[in-house]
Motif scaffolding. Structure first.
Motif, short mmCIF file in Angstrom:
data_model
loop_
_atom_site.label_atom_id
_atom_site.label_comp_id
_atom_site.label_asym_id
_atom_site.label_seq_id
_atom_site.Cartn_x
_atom_site.Cartn_y
_atom_site.Cartn_z
N UNK A 128 11.63 -3.73 12.30
CA UNK A 128 10.19 -3.62 12.51
C UNK A 128 9.68 -2.21 12.32
N UNK A 129 10.61 -1.23 12.28
CA UNK A 129 10.20 0.18 12.21
C UNK A 129 10.73 0.90 10.98
N UNK A 130 11.38 0.16 10.07
CA UNK A 130 11.95 0.75 8.87
C UNK A 130 11.33 0.14 7.63
N UNK A 131 11.26 0.92 6.57
CA UNK A 131 10.90 0.36 5.28
C UNK A 131 11.97 -0.68 4.94
N UNK A 132 11.53 -1.88 4.54
CA UNK A 132 12.44 -3.02 4.49
C UNK A 132 13.60 -2.85 3.50
N UNK A 133 13.39 -2.21 2.37
CA UNK A 133 14.50 -2.06 1.42
C UNK A 133 15.59 -1.17 2.00
N UNK B 228 0.82 -1.22 0.00
CA UNK B 228 0.00 0.00 0.00
C UNK B 228 0.85 1.26 0.00
N UNK B 229 2.14 1.12 0.30
CA UNK B 229 3.01 2.29 0.45
C UNK B 229 3.07 2.79 1.87
N UNK B 230 2.23 2.21 2.75
CA UNK B 230 2.28 2.57 4.17
C UNK B 230 3.39 1.76 4.84
N UNK B 231 3.83 2.26 5.98
CA UNK B 231 4.94 1.63 6.69
C UNK B 231 4.41 0.59 7.68
N UNK B 232 4.77 -0.68 7.53
CA UNK B 232 4.41 -1.67 8.55
C UNK B 232 5.22 -1.42 9.82
N UNK B 233 4.53 -1.27 10.94
CA UNK B 233 5.19 -0.96 12.22
C UNK B 233 4.91 -2.06 13.23
N UNK B 234 5.97 -2.73 13.67
CA UNK B 234 5.81 -3.77 14.66
C UNK B 234 5.32 -3.21 15.99
N UNK B 235 4.41 -3.93 16.64
CA UNK B 235 3.90 -3.54 17.96
C UNK B 235 4.24 -4.67 18.93
N UNK B 236 5.22 -4.42 19.80
CA UNK B 236 5.69 -5.46 20.72
C UNK B 236 5.75 -4.95 22.16
N UNK B 237 4.96 -3.94 22.47
CA UNK B 237 4.92 -3.46 23.86
C UNK B 237 6.04 -2.50 24.17
#
Length: 373
Positions: free
Chosen positions: A201-206, A49-58
């Motif tokens: 988990x907080x960066x665009x993967x490329x 989608x172009x949105x940033x996937x952000x991990x949520x781990x507390x």
């Protein structure tokens, strides 16, 4: 500061400041972020989608508000996530994607207190069946439809294919990083190693891939030196907070491999190539995944997998990072502990609690374990 130190600092800063990473991404692209709850989700659909996937781990804070909604025996990750959402920490997310592989996650998905819309889906647990793949494809279609409505754009197959390629490349470079970190424990200590994983988990993967690729190349320029401390493999859900990893560092413990859900389990399997559509291949990845307490495994191969890791890395021991009140992990432990005992593999179980602020008990146990090895 060397280039290696500079890259490790960049990644550590991202790992420590996810809100800034999200804000920087929005300023750069004009698009926001979508939260990814533990443990596994088709992040490629979000990335497409172009949105940033952000991990949520507390996080690491005292629990107050969460006690109203979760029982005290819910694991500390979920307690922390509930506390943070009650404080509005996730309200800037465009949506939150929630898988429900355990009872606590099912409960949390029904009690979400943030304002961001949630997308809840289920991984099938009878995974060898082709019907399981077809079921998961339908789940992913629902995720795709809901994401499209939230972001206001169509997610094309070509965009998903491009994201699959980006993620497979990141998994590959992270698997290489694990090996390099094992060869250079003087350079990549336990805290730095964790930051490299957590920052992804907080960066665009490329962009993460490019930095880690450069890090690997820079590290390899130096000579491999003997390690006079102990080498261990970590297994469990996570090894946080950093105070825990500092204890390993203090007593000369190098992490030469891991089986942590927050770390190497995320990079264990790629999405396969093939003529089938991208959603089917994303679903197929779940069928091929192995060795995790929340992915049903009737053959219980986790113990053998860990013993193979010990042999391959010449590790001195396995340290079990047991998430407090994590039922799936607790159910697995007696099986592989018995296997360790039969094969003469040393192991130590320590309890992980994100709410903890004192670590002297863990420090004493790790010190004694290292001295006895």
């Amino acid at each position: 500061m060397s280039r290696v130190e500079d890259i490790l600092k960049q990644l550590a800063d991202v790992a420590a400041n996810p809100k800034k990473a999200m804000d920087d991404y929005k300023a750069e692209t004009g698009k926001g972020a979508i939260g990814i709850m533990p443990l596994y989700a088709p992040e490629e659909l979000v990335h497409a989608t172009g949105y940033l996937p952000m991990g949520i781990w507390g996080g690491q804070k005292q629990i107050a508000k969460a006690r109203t909604y979760l029982p005290p025996f819910a694991c500390s990750i979920m307690q922390q996530i509930m506390e943070l959402q009650c404080e509005g920490a996730y309200d800037d997310l465009a949506a939150v994607l929630i898988s429900v592989p355990c009872d606590t996650l099912k409960c949390l998905s029904q009690k979400w207190k943030g304002t961001s819309p949630t997308i809840v889906f289920t991984h099938p647990q009878n995974r060898p069946l082709e019907a399981a793949n077809k079921f998961l494809v339908e789940e992913y279609k629902l995720i795709k439809t809901k994401l499209e409505k939230i972001v206001g754009a169509t997610i094309t197959n070509s965009a998903i294919e491009a994201s699959i390629k980006v993620y497979n490349e990141n998994r590959a470079v992270m698997r290489e990083f694990v090996k390099v970190a094992a060869d250079y424990p003087q350079v990549v200590d336990p805290v730095a190693r964790h930051a490299v994983f957590k920052s992804r988990m907080f960066m665009e993967k490329s962009k993460h891939t490019a930095l880690v690729r450069e890090l690997i190349d820079e590290i390899k320029k130096s000579e491999v030196k003997p390690w006079d401390g102990k080498k261990v493999i970590l297994t469990g859900i996570m090894a946080e907070p950093n105070e825990l990893l500092d204890i390993f560092k203090e007593f000369g413990v190098a992490i030469v491999a891991d089986d942590l859900a927050q770390e190497s389990r995320q990079i264990r399997t790629d999405v396969i190539d093939g003529e089938e559509g991208p959603l089917y291949r994303l679903a197929k990845q779940w069928q091929q995944f192995y060795g995790c307490s929340v992915a049903t495994d009737t053959k219980k191969i986790r113990g053998k997998m860990l013993m193979d890791m010990v042999a391959q890395t010449e590790a001195d021991a396995v340290i079990v990072c047991m998430m407090k009140f994590c039922d799936p992990e607790e159910w697995d432990y007696p099986v592989y502990y018995r296997q360790f005992e039969e094969k003469g593999i040393k192991s130590l179980m320590i309890e992980v609690d994100q709410e903890a602020t004192a670590f002297e008990q863990v420090r004493t146990r790790v010190q004694s374990f290292v001295e006895n090895m």
